[in-house]
Design a protein around this motif. Sequence first.
Motif, short mmCIF file in Angstrom:
data_model
loop_
_atom_site.label_atom_id
_atom_site.label_comp_id
_atom_site.label_asym_id
_atom_site.label_seq_id
_atom_site.Cartn_x
_atom_site.Cartn_y
_atom_site.Cartn_z
N ILE A 281 31.66 69.64 6.80
CA ILE A 281 30.57 68.70 7.02
C ILE A 281 31.11 67.35 7.46
CG2 ILE A 281 29.00 69.83 5.41
CD1 ILE A 281 29.69 67.38 3.53
N GLY A 282 32.37 67.30 7.87
CA GLY A 282 32.92 66.07 8.42
C GLY A 282 33.27 65.03 7.39
N PHE A 283 33.31 65.41 6.11
CA PHE A 283 33.63 64.44 5.05
C PHE A 283 35.12 64.56 4.75
CE2 PHE A 283 32.70 63.08 0.44
CZ PHE A 283 33.00 61.78 0.74
N THR B 93 26.24 62.00 0.45
CA THR B 93 26.62 62.65 1.69
C THR B 93 26.90 64.14 1.48
OG1 THR B 93 28.11 62.47 3.57
CG2 THR B 93 29.06 62.02 1.45
N ARG C 185 23.95 67.55 2.68
CA ARG C 185 24.38 68.68 3.50
C ARG C 185 24.53 69.98 2.72
NH1 ARG C 185 26.65 68.12 8.41
NH2 ARG C 185 26.25 70.34 8.44
N ASN D 288 20.11 75.96 10.36
CA ASN D 288 20.47 75.10 11.46
C ASN D 288 21.88 75.45 11.96
OD1 ASN D 288 21.03 72.60 12.94
ND2 ASN D 288 19.14 71.97 11.94
N ALA E 219 24.11 73.56 12.84
CA ALA E 219 25.09 72.65 12.26
C ALA E 219 25.53 73.10 10.87
CB ALA E 219 24.51 71.24 12.18
N ILE F 241 25.68 71.80 24.48
CA ILE F 241 25.02 71.48 23.21
C ILE F 241 25.39 70.06 22.78
CG2 ILE F 241 24.92 72.05 20.75
CD1 ILE F 241 25.17 74.92 21.43
N ILE G 67 23.49 67.51 24.85
CA ILE G 67 22.09 67.40 24.44
C ILE G 67 21.98 66.63 23.13
CG2 ILE G 67 20.12 68.74 23.63
CD1 ILE G 67 21.07 70.88 25.67
N ARG G 68 22.93 66.92 22.22
CA ARG G 68 22.91 66.19 20.95
C ARG G 68 23.16 64.70 21.17
NH1 ARG G 68 26.25 69.55 16.44
NH2 ARG G 68 24.93 71.37 16.29
N GLY H 166 30.05 61.92 5.18
CA GLY H 166 30.21 63.13 5.97
C GLY H 166 29.20 63.10 7.11
N ARG H 167 29.21 64.13 7.92
CA ARG H 167 28.36 64.16 9.10
C ARG H 167 26.92 64.53 8.72
NH1 ARG H 167 30.44 68.47 11.32
NH2 ARG H 167 32.35 67.36 11.77
N LEU H 168 25.97 63.84 9.35
CA LEU H 168 24.57 64.21 9.17
C LEU H 168 24.22 65.34 10.13
CD1 LEU H 168 22.92 60.71 9.04
CD2 LEU H 168 22.89 62.39 7.20
N ARG H 169 23.12 66.01 9.84
CA ARG H 169 22.61 66.98 10.82
C ARG H 169 21.66 66.26 11.74
NH1 ARG H 169 20.97 71.05 6.82
NH2 ARG H 169 18.91 70.26 7.28
N ILE H 170 21.46 66.80 12.94
CA ILE H 170 20.64 66.07 13.91
C ILE H 170 19.20 65.93 13.40
CG2 ILE H 170 20.04 68.08 15.31
CD1 ILE H 170 21.14 64.94 16.99
N ASP H 171 18.67 66.93 12.69
CA ASP H 171 17.30 66.82 12.19
C ASP H 171 17.21 65.80 11.06
OD1 ASP H 171 18.89 68.71 10.87
OD2 ASP H 171 17.16 69.47 9.79
N GLN H 172 18.27 65.75 10.24
CA GLN H 172 18.28 64.74 9.17
C GLN H 172 18.37 63.35 9.77
OE1 GLN H 172 21.73 66.15 7.12
NE2 GLN H 172 20.56 67.41 5.69
N ILE I 32 15.83 60.23 9.18
CA ILE I 32 16.30 58.94 8.65
C ILE I 32 16.10 57.85 9.69
CG2 ILE I 32 18.32 57.69 7.84
CD1 ILE I 32 19.35 60.38 6.77
#
Lengths: 394, 324
Positions: free
Chosen positions: A118-120, A191, A195, A340, A342, B132, B135-136, B288-294, B298
Amino acid sequence: MPEVVVPIGPQHPALKEPVNFRVIADGEKIVRLELDLSYNHRGIEKAAEQRNFIRILPLLERVCGICSHSHSTVFAKGIEEIMGIEIPPRARYIRTIIAELERMHSHLLWLGVAAHEIGFNTLFMWTWRDREAVQDTLEEMSGNRVHYNMNEIGGVRCDLTPVQVEAALARLPNLEERIKKYMDMVNSEETLLIRFRGVGRMSKAEALKFGAVGPTARASGVDYDARRDDPYLAYAEVPWNVVTDNQGDVYGRTRVRVGELWESIQIIRFCLENLPAGPVRTDAPKNAPKGEIFSRYEAPRGELAHYIRTNGTDKAERVDIRSPTLANWTSVAMCLINQNLADLPVIVAAIDPCVSCTCRMVVVNQKGSTNKTNSPDTGVAVRDLGSRLSRRRP
Amino acid sequence: MTDPVLILLYIFVFPGFFFLFAYALFLSYLDRKIAARMQQRVGPPFWQPFADFIKMLGKEVINPDGVDVKVFDAIPLVALAAVMTAFIYVPVIGLSPVAFSGDLVVVLYLMTLPTLALFLLGWLSRNIFSAIGGIRAVTQLFIYEVPFFLALLTPAVMAGSWSISEIVVWQQHNLWLVFLQPIGFVVALIGLQAKLERTPFDIPEAETEIVAGPWTELTGRRLALMHLTSEVSLVTGSALIAALFLGGPLLPWTLSPVWLNVAAGFGLFLAKTLAVLLILSSITVATGRLRIDQLNDIGWKYIASVALVQVGIVLVINYLWVTP
């Protein structure tokens, strides 16, 4: 957006080992998953049939780089039962200590990998640093960081000196503190929660239906652990708890693994403090009598099973390895549908897949609808290299 | 400073392209080093970004099948040119000599170009991961751009000017805008983090899902130039925030020799951009990374509304203060 096929693997940054997913996605939603296992088929089972019981243990250890002790212990345990020998208590305790240290380094590694997915990366770096303490302990005890080669048929290869025991005990308080910290982080770090929560959810009924094992199943509330339900080594004598969770998602699987880290520390401490005196080996006969056994073991990733058939010689006639990852693949494919894109890496990582250990021959009846590795209603197609090889044989 | 030679020196040497190039690589080093120390790693040596840049310039350029090579070559250059041009309008040592009324809008426009370039690269790469990712990148642009623009335009509303230099001068006479518009400052930082595609907004280049997103098919000098673009964007972005919210390079009083005044201004510029970088690095390390829908949720629910609230507050303050 129309459906697109996203090829994940055999070489892909999300994968540490070669496996091929063809993810059919509709925009960012996963519609279907096609699994191509056994990309890395190594013929270990066949090789195992050609070695005697002394030479087979180092081979079986190389089934997996993380749960190496699991594979050799489950085989040694089975073959000792066939031979009818009992290993000394001190050897049982030492095997338990190594097994739990292995679980700790495996779970710490997993926690880092899950965070990385998750990139953390901060958590990834931290857990891998703390894992070094466990690796150092293993190296002190066995001389090796990965393939410890501690097992022999009839006991363990080397004894633990009081100095080694002291050094191992001295490392535990710091590890305990770090694991408490990770427990806090998993439960409160926004975070991670955003996820992990609700991602890849699997109910208890589904976990049972798809035959999930280990932390994956326990996170869905399946209260099963081979260490408690089919006790071996010293687990019946050590006070410890099976960690379960009822969340059923990646968050639950993380909580189970961090909980197991805590339990492992308690088991290791108990075993180190109550190490029985005595020899660490008994003499084992060269040949095993004719017989067969299904040996079970709770590896870090879940229940590991070896089926061993002997024919009275010094070699096994058949060794069949069912690694926990094979049992968990179907549940992954099921969890992924409608998720998803992701979330794909973290859902796959949540079973802690160990790909090369899993690469076995899987027989798939492609003409009929019956299929031994999965059920058709999951929308999964297992196209297996092993099966193609087997079809080519006369 | 109206001598054309001086202006050329300003644009090309200091604090223009040469300085910008060096400072971008230095900030990149610092960013990596700060993150490494926070993660208990050693981190790269001082010259690493520069060595990477030179190495990549010398690497083979691979053209994917069926890609329009000319466009593929041009896009990284256009993106780099855009952010480098944007930097000229941001005050570094005193006010910018090429400043004009309305340069804030130009800078914001130029800073959007790299994202569009990334989208085009992704789209042209003929690769599923790049497509992808592209587009993101554009989806994300639609999410963070509105609050980012709103947050950066509130200083303009308060100072009553569309010129960055005039906003800086306004702050010299009044108060740093970070104290008057703390919400706008936070939104601007979040927006900048998203614009630079750093964690938690590295969705377009999510390594574990789509390899490197739009960057996947970039090799050799194209990759070097795109990396330089994002490093220069980091400098331009932090300099812009330092100018709009932290008072820029101007002291509240004038020091007696001119060179001392300029040096002090430059020191302030360094200190303020480094402070912004420290905040951005900390965000990167802590998340960490968010998801595009999250991010969509937000971004539109909270960040955009908060930015609008800030605009409202500024209008009220302006009404009460400025109108007699």
